[in-house]
Design an enzyme around this catalytic site. Sequence first.
Site, PDB file in Angstrom:
ATOM      1  CG  HIS A  46     -12.229  36.380  24.273  1.00 48.20           C
ATOM      2  ND1 HIS A  46     -10.934  36.644  24.671  1.00 48.20           N
ATOM      3  CD2 HIS A  46     -12.226  36.434  22.920  1.00 48.20           C
ATOM      4  CE1 HIS A  46     -10.187  36.871  23.611  1.00 48.20           C
ATOM      5  NE2 HIS A  46     -10.937  36.755  22.533  1.00 48.20           N
ATOM      6  CD  GLU A  73     -13.478  33.305  20.798  1.00 42.22           C
ATOM      7  OE1 GLU A  73     -12.789  33.475  21.803  1.00 42.22           O
ATOM      8  OE2 GLU A  73     -13.297  33.908  19.724  1.00 42.22           O
ATOM      9  CG  ASP A  75      -9.964  31.722  19.188  1.00 42.14           C
ATOM     10  OD1 ASP A  75     -10.870  32.303  18.566  1.00 42.14           O
ATOM     11  OD2 ASP A  75      -9.352  32.239  20.138  1.00 42.14           O
ATOM     12  CG  HIS A  88      -5.686  33.042  19.926  1.00 41.01           C
ATOM     13  ND1 HIS A  88      -4.573  33.672  19.413  1.00 41.01           N
ATOM     14  CD2 HIS A  88      -6.713  33.920  19.776  1.00 41.01           C
ATOM     15  CE1 HIS A  88      -4.895  34.871  18.988  1.00 41.01           C
ATOM     16  NE2 HIS A  88      -6.194  35.059  19.191  1.00 41.01           N
ATOM     17  CD  GLU A 170     -11.381  34.053  15.432  1.00 43.39           C
ATOM     18  OE1 GLU A 170     -11.428  34.351  16.641  1.00 43.39           O
ATOM     19  OE2 GLU A 170     -10.586  34.570  14.621  1.00 43.39           O
TER      20      GLU A 170
HETATM   21  O1  G3P Z   1     -13.218  36.305  18.085  1.00 40.08           O
HETATM   22  C1  G3P Z   1     -13.305  37.506  18.742  1.00 40.08           C
HETATM   23  C2  G3P Z   1     -11.945  37.795  19.227  1.00 40.08           C
HETATM   24  O2  G3P Z   1     -11.574  36.663  19.944  1.00 40.08           O
HETATM   25  C3  G3P Z   1     -11.018  38.024  18.092  1.00 40.08           C
HETATM   26  O3  G3P Z   1      -9.741  38.131  18.510  1.00 40.08           O
HETATM   27  O4  G3P Z   1      -7.511  37.243  18.582  1.00 40.08           O
HETATM   28  O5  G3P Z   1      -8.949  36.973  20.553  1.00 40.08           O
HETATM   29  O6  G3P Z   1      -9.366  35.621  18.522  1.00 40.08           O
HETATM   30  P1  G3P Z   1      -8.857  36.920  19.060  1.00 40.08           P
HETATM   31 CA    CA Z   2     -11.494  34.566  18.773  1.00 38.43          CA
END
Ligand code: G3P
Ligand code: CA
Length: 327
Positions: A46, A73, A75, A88, A170
């Site tokens: 993450h 991941e 963002d 993010h 994402e």
């Molecule tokens: O994408 C999964 C999780 O990361 C969603 O929350 O705010 O950390 O992007 P966030």
């Molecule tokens: Ca995310």
Amino acid sequence: MKSQAGAPVVAAALACATGLPAATLAGDDGATEDAVSSPSRIVIAHRGASGYLPEHTLPAYALAHGMGADYIEPDLVLTRDGHLICLHDIYLQATTNVEQVFPSRAREDGRWYAADFSLAEIRRLEARERLRDRFPRGKSRFAVPSFAEMIELVQGLNERTGRTVGIYPEIKAPAWHRTEGLPMEEALLEVVERYGYRESGAPIFVQSFEEESLRRLRELGSELPQVLLMAEVEQYRQFLSAEGMAGIAAFADGIGPAKTMLERQPELIGWARDAGLTIHPYTFRADQVPDLHGSHEAELERYLFELGVDGVFTDYPDRARAVLDRQ
Ligand code: G3P
Ligand code: CA
């Protein structure tokens, strides 16, 4: 919350010290060739190995690869000149020194928006840790990478280690970006297709909190695996039933719920399974363990082996890797 940070990171530390990936140290069981059909549970790093290094930096992504993550991941948001960057927030001030470098570029609301800056300007910024009690601010030097640079790092490490670590991008606030004249779906597909992610079995999941954006990607012809993120807010209540999950299957291959949604309503898992959806809850943090679980590992075991999810978003990919490898 119980604080349990400080887990073993020997392999990854060696990787940092030597400049080499630690995949051979971490083991090479993490290869994932077919994203949706793979029966194994996956570790999703993450924001990279963000428990150890500032989120969404190339070192955090490299460390995640070395720690045995199956997917990493980023963002994503867009710059003014249409480049996807790894960030993010749609704002820059929480994780960069934008206030010092561009003091007069905030909007009237006092925020510095990435969409107001070119990629060349973003490259002048330093990235920094968001959370207290994690990587010390002001130490070392980090940058905001482009999505293309992130992919090149992962693919380069894949080539050097023989593993196939996937990416799990994402797209952040796509409806807002569209109002700014910056459509994200087209930008995403251009980059991922350029780097070879084209088929339904490619090692990628595309995630969004916005149903419309996932539908738009399908309209644009994307066959890539897609995950609808869900939070405990009204807009997702429509999906919290067998019928609702079946509806998601029309435009996504999986769900990414806040983990507490599954603890509160475990039947969501059966409904998702019946709809053919994979289940990847977020976010598991060794330094933010709910008292209910007693330890980070106990929490991971609860979700992975008792509730039976298909993978976890975690800031500490080494800890989840170790739990899965013990099985
Ligand atoms: O994408 C999964 C999780 O990361 C969603 O929350 O705010 O950390 O992007 P966030
Ligand atoms: Ca995310």
